[in-house]
Write a protein that holds these residues in place. Structure first.
Motif, PDB file in Angstrom:
ATOM      1  N   ILE A  17      37.535  34.006  30.581  1.00  0.00           N
ATOM      2  CA  ILE A  17      37.053  35.493  30.680  1.00  0.00           C
ATOM      3  C   ILE A  17      36.110  35.827  29.690  1.00  0.00           C
ATOM      4  O   ILE A  17      36.133  35.576  28.888  1.00  0.00           O
ATOM      5  CB  ILE A  17      38.363  36.400  30.855  1.00  0.00           C
ATOM      6  N   PHE A  28      34.259  42.788  33.311  1.00  0.00           N
ATOM      7  CA  PHE A  28      34.906  41.441  33.378  1.00  0.00           C
ATOM      8  C   PHE A  28      34.311  40.668  33.931  1.00  0.00           C
ATOM      9  O   PHE A  28      33.950  40.930  35.366  1.00  0.00           O
ATOM     10  CB  PHE A  28      36.562  41.556  33.634  1.00  0.00           C
ATOM     11  N   PHE A  68      39.617  41.376  39.044  1.00  0.00           N
ATOM     12  CA  PHE A  68      38.158  41.823  38.231  1.00  0.00           C
ATOM     13  C   PHE A  68      37.235  42.801  39.263  1.00  0.00           C
ATOM     14  O   PHE A  68      36.904  43.824  38.603  1.00  0.00           O
ATOM     15  CB  PHE A  68      37.123  40.746  37.916  1.00  0.00           C
ATOM     16  N   ASN A  72      36.340  46.196  37.377  1.00  0.00           N
ATOM     17  CA  ASN A  72      35.084  46.655  37.269  1.00  0.00           C
ATOM     18  C   ASN A  72      34.719  48.001  38.110  1.00  0.00           C
ATOM     19  O   ASN A  72      33.973  48.724  37.514  1.00  0.00           O
ATOM     20  CB  ASN A  72      34.231  45.437  37.668  1.00  0.00           C
TER      21      ASN A  72
END
Length: 79
Positions: A17, A28, A68, A72
């Motif tokens: 990550i 991310f 993610f 996000n």
């Protein structure tokens, strides 16, 4: 019922990550290595060549990708 095995998404926290700055927010993202592994496993799946271990690994990476996407989206909507 078939139980699906999955490598836990937290497995990649230390090595897979990264945070990338995009338009004044940090999002991310997968590292280049994890992104390449995702693509490799996806190709093997399309060809019907995944082992059980690889299937579990792919499931974990895809779950992390979904996480993610949600995180996000929340970061972007609040910026």
């Amino acid at each position: 019922m078939i139980t699906q095995m999955m490598v836990q998404p937290s497995f990649w926290v230390d090595s897979g990550i990264k945070l990338s700055k995009i338009r004044d927010v940090y999002l991310f993202k997968f590292t280049e290595e994890l992104q390449s592994r995702l693509e490799e496993l996806s190709q093997k799946k399309k060809a019907g060549l995944l082992t059980l271990e690889e299937h579990a690994e792919l499931a974990g990476i895809l779950e992390l990708d979904r996480i993610f996407t949600l995180l996000n989206a929340k970061i972007i909507s609040e910026s």
